[in-house]
Design an enzyme around this catalytic site. Sequence first.
Site, short mmCIF file in Angstrom:
data_model
loop_
_atom_site.label_atom_id
_atom_site.label_comp_id
_atom_site.label_asym_id
_atom_site.label_seq_id
_atom_site.Cartn_x
_atom_site.Cartn_y
_atom_site.Cartn_z
N HIS A 51 44.47 46.39 39.51
CA HIS A 51 44.48 45.58 38.33
C HIS A 51 45.93 45.77 37.95
CE1 HIS A 51 43.50 49.80 37.31
NE2 HIS A 51 44.27 49.45 36.36
N ALA A 52 46.11 45.29 36.79
CA ALA A 52 47.60 45.33 35.98
C ALA A 52 47.37 45.40 34.58
CB ALA A 52 48.36 43.86 36.07
#
Length: 136
Positions: A51-52
């Site tokens: 994820h970011a």
Amino acid sequence: MKELGRIIELPKITDPRGNLTVAEAFKNVPFDIRRAYWVYDVPGGESRGGHAHKRLRQLVIAMSGSFTVTLDNGHEQQKYLLNHPWEGLLIETETWRTLDDFSSGAVCLVLASEPFEEDDYIYDYDEFLKYIGCSK
């Protein structure tokens, strides 16, 4: 283009009775530490991350054992082997991260600049690319 990540060396105080390392907000961690969590007992072959974050910054530390962190800004990837408890990987906003290759007994400590907020996460890589304005 902003850097993908950078290793920050934390103070290592050596002592025959055992070593000590300190992480202090705005001293050797470049943000206010609003949350800390740790990842452990990761089964062989499993990954974490994926994820970011839109606003959150992190300092990732291998407290025990080792693991690899892959950072991606939509244009390039860099891999970092974390295996020293006195070194942390600074991960800035808008950077996709994946943690892999956990050694047996590895413990990953994460110091975060923000409390948990679900809407800060981007879990889909294509959505991440759109968010940062990258066309691959």
